[in-house]
Design a protein around this motif. Sequence first.
Motif, short mmCIF file in Angstrom:
data_model
loop_
_atom_site.label_atom_id
_atom_site.label_comp_id
_atom_site.label_asym_id
_atom_site.label_seq_id
_atom_site.Cartn_x
_atom_site.Cartn_y
_atom_site.Cartn_z
N SER A 193 0.82 -1.20 0.00
CA SER A 193 0.00 0.00 0.00
C SER A 193 0.86 1.26 0.00
CB SER A 193 -0.92 0.00 1.22
OG SER A 193 -1.89 -1.02 1.13
N MET A 194 1.93 1.25 0.76
CA MET A 194 2.83 2.40 0.80
C MET A 194 3.45 2.66 -0.57
SD MET A 194 4.85 1.74 4.37
CE MET A 194 3.98 1.52 5.91
N THR B 104 -1.70 3.36 4.10
CA THR B 104 -0.25 3.59 4.18
C THR B 104 0.23 3.77 5.61
OG1 THR B 104 -0.41 6.02 4.00
CG2 THR B 104 -0.40 4.75 1.94
#
Length: 376
Positions: free
Chosen positions: A126-127, A151
């Motif tokens: 996700s980051m 994130t």
Amino acid sequence: MTTLTQGRDTGTGTGTGRPVITAWSAVSPYGIGRGAYAEGLRERRGTVTGLGPEHGPTPDGVGCVVPGFGVREVLGRKGTRSMDRVTGLAVTAAGALLDDAERNRAVGTGEGAAFALGTTTGSAQSMMDFTRDSLTGDQPFFVDPARFPNTVMNCAAGQSAIWYRLKGPNATIAGGRTAGLHALNYARRLLGSGRARTVLCGAAEEFSPARAWLEHHCADGTAAAPPLGEGCAMLLVEPHAPDDPGQPVLAEVLAVELGVVLHGDTRPALVACLRSALRRAGVAPDRVTAVARSGAPGREGRGEAEAVREVLGAADAADVTPTTLIGDTGAAAAAFQAAALLSYAADRPAGPVGRVGVITSVDRSGSVGCALLGLR
């Protein structure tokens, strides 16, 4: 040389004696639920599988993933449009535990119900995806704002609390493979200080291309690493209530010890943790009937095995390390080790009184730890 972070095994503020584990569940490469995990371990069934295109490009194309797991397929469409995989795994595991028995939901939710989740970074995928979108879009701010919470490493714990109305303290603790032990120790402290009535305690890790490539480039190349696994294991921890005949005690948390490696040698740091835990719990090494190691690759794993042999070698304890079966589950490893010990004890209810299970954990970040569980 090690620096140890130790906590006293004091009585809890809302009960008597040490805290106990009264329920557990898991979302693992064996499937969803306590039964699937216990059965897979019992059969010693491996879970390595070839990965389909839905898992993206990875260094070796294999892994130990939760079969058929899709967030929206498992949890439904409401509230899951932007939910990432690690959050979905944590929410699913918490739900599986709460739904496993009527008592679990009664004591494990509402006021005073805390949540402690171990992690490494949350979701690396996700980051990276969010950062990539900000760099490749027509403008840096042309990103999906609904995906920004993914994130942040406490997204999974926050979503779990929202889904199940957990109104007590909510904590996310980063610690790599030792994260589950940090979460268990945090749960013990919450109960001991009277800040929580019960704690849902566990750790989660997702399989993703981002994690696979990070692990690939971080490998020291000195030993073959197990394939990556994923999942979430969850424990219900509460004060021991001897006067409550309905409390289903599965294990007593006798001790949790955590340490830091200062000069690169894992073995003496973990030896110190193990000996301190045994001393604090008043347990002789020959009472240990089962050991679940983290099974870390490379020199950390070798140091872990050497430490266990040095301290517990004469105990002739059963090895219930799950790594060879479900893969390297990263931050979720210690929680899965605890579940393996509970599953082992459940299959042997006629065992000796006072038997003890040991969890050991090491991480390349220099974090080490162990826990002693009095198995029922």
